[in-house]
Enzyme design. Structure first.
Site, PDB file in Angstrom:
ATOM      1  N   ASP A  82      -1.455  36.780 -23.423  1.00 40.88           N
ATOM      2  CA  ASP A  82      -2.032  36.649 -24.766  1.00 40.88           C
ATOM      3  C   ASP A  82      -1.382  37.650 -25.749  1.00 40.88           C
ATOM      4  O   ASP A  82      -1.100  38.797 -25.371  1.00 40.88           O
ATOM      5  CB  ASP A  82      -3.542  36.944 -24.631  1.00 40.88           C
ATOM      6  CG  ASP A  82      -4.335  36.600 -25.870  1.00 40.88           C
ATOM      7  OD1 ASP A  82      -3.897  35.730 -26.650  1.00 40.88           O
ATOM      8  OD2 ASP A  82      -5.421  37.196 -26.049  1.00 40.88           O
ATOM      9  N   GLY A 207     -10.729  34.847 -31.353  1.00 40.71           N
ATOM     10  CA  GLY A 207     -11.940  35.479 -31.882  1.00 40.71           C
ATOM     11  C   GLY A 207     -13.207  34.705 -31.575  1.00 40.71           C
ATOM     12  O   GLY A 207     -14.099  34.585 -32.412  1.00 40.71           O
ATOM     13  N   VAL A 229     -11.976  33.886 -25.670  1.00 41.26           N
ATOM     14  CA  VAL A 229     -13.180  34.732 -25.643  1.00 41.26           C
ATOM     15  C   VAL A 229     -12.835  36.003 -24.876  1.00 41.26           C
ATOM     16  O   VAL A 229     -12.446  35.938 -23.701  1.00 41.26           O
ATOM     17  CB  VAL A 229     -14.349  34.001 -24.942  1.00 41.26           C
ATOM     18  CG1 VAL A 229     -15.574  34.911 -24.857  1.00 41.26           C
ATOM     19  CG2 VAL A 229     -14.696  32.705 -25.669  1.00 41.26           C
TER      20      VAL A 229
HETATM   21  P1  13P Z   1     -12.803  38.031 -29.185  1.00 38.23           P
HETATM   22  O1  13P Z   1     -12.606  39.379 -28.576  1.00 38.23           O
HETATM   23  O2  13P Z   1     -13.347  38.094 -30.552  1.00 38.23           O
HETATM   24  O3  13P Z   1     -13.571  37.116 -28.291  1.00 38.23           O
HETATM   25  O4  13P Z   1     -11.343  37.391 -29.361  1.00 38.23           O
HETATM   26  C1  13P Z   1     -10.598  37.111 -28.231  1.00 38.23           C
HETATM   27  C2  13P Z   1      -9.236  36.674 -28.558  1.00 38.23           C
HETATM   28  O5  13P Z   1      -9.012  35.969 -29.522  1.00 38.23           O
HETATM   29  C3  13P Z   1      -8.167  37.097 -27.663  1.00 38.23           C
HETATM   30  O6  13P Z   1      -6.913  36.720 -28.121  1.00 38.23           O
END
Ligand code: 13P
Length: 281
Positions: A82, A207, A229
């Site tokens: 990620d 997010g 998440v």
């Molecule tokens: P959150 O931490 O807000 O769940 O976002 C996770 C995310 O988008 C990881 O790339």
């Protein structure tokens, strides 16, 4: 053997109109909790770790664990890198067996974003891996740093990046943000609609922690196929550890079990909202 390419999961989600949860994990307990939830609900999932988290979960130690867990799971699981910003780190994750990578050049001008995304698309093709790119800027980076000011994705840039770099998925900024929302998020579904028209690829919502079930469902209707998440799971695991500290039976193994369950409960809840249960086959 259930390690799969992320593209396969996203295309099935597109065909059957659901969302696949991309759950950020940081240790073995979180990996076990995610797989327990996915297997129990017969759901595909994506396990991911972000580049900024590598000081806590070193790639050369953690990646083999993620890949091994996916391989032996009874449901299809993609393992994803990620928010990759370094070509070298992205390559390392592919060498270690990840089936999907994100190149996040969203803070760069669109021409530079296209160039960097194209380089990663070419690299990933050698491994048969999936590529996620991003257009627009979310409020807050994955580790809570960066600007709180979001810049919505421009559908024309989404189209340009898709046509020139050909990633398999594109993450959007539509009012979503990483971390805890200071006020209730207001998602711009018009940006989502236009972006979907602009690019014929599955779209990604970052997010996910703090977005309402209703908005998740609207996003899925609008073409979001991967939903990230992280914070909600980290918080659930930390809360489980706090609960453990107040419990009668305190030993390491009870703590470990409680952390697995903390991750499991949160991930299970999200799988049910995303509609990916019973979609493993
Ligand atoms: P959150 O931490 O807000 O769940 O976002 C996770 C995310 O988008 C990881 O790339």
């Amino acid at each position: 053997m259930a390690l799969v390419k992320m593209k396969e999961l996203l295309l099935d989600a597109e065909k059957r109109n659901y969302g696949v949860g991309a759950f950020s994990v940081a240790n073995m307990e979180m990996v076990m909790g995610a797989i327990k939830a996915a297997e129990e609900l017969d759901s595909p999932v994506i396990l991911q770790v972000a580049q900024v988290r590598l000081p806590y979960s070193p790639l050369e130690i953690f990646a083999p664990m993620m890949v091994a867990a996916a391989e032996k799971a009874e449901v299809p699981i993609a393992v994803h890198f990620d928010h990759g910003t370094s070509y070298e780190c992205i390559k390392e994750s592919l060498d270690l067996g990840f089936t999907s990578v994100m190149i996040d050049a969203s803070t760069k001008p669109i021409e530079e974003n296209i160039k960097l995304t194209s380089q990663v698309v070419e690299l990933a093709a050698r491994y048969g891996a999936t590529v996620e790119a991003e257009v627009g800027q979310l409020g807050m980076t994955e580790d809570g740093k960066g600007s709180a000011m979001a810049i919505y994705s421009d559908p024309l840039e989404v189209k340009e990046l898709y046509e020139k770099a050909r990633p398999d998925a594109i993450a959007l900024s539509i009012g979503n943000a990483h971390g805890i929302y200071k006020e209730e998020p207001k998602l711009n579904f018009e940006v989502l609609r236009k972006s979907r028209e602009a690019a014929g690829v599955p779209l990604v919502l970052h997010g996910g922690s703090g977005i309402s079930d209703e908005d998740f469902k609207k996003c899925i209707e609008g073409g979001i196929r991967k939903i990230n998440v992280a914070t909600a799971t980290f918080m659930a695991v930390e809360a489980a550890a706090r609960k453990y500290s107040e419990s009668e039976k305190r030993d390491y193994f009870n703590l470990s079990n409680m952390m697995v369950l903390g991750a499991y409960e949160n991930i299970k809840k999200h799988i049910l909202v995303f509609g990916s249960e019973n979609k493993a086959n």
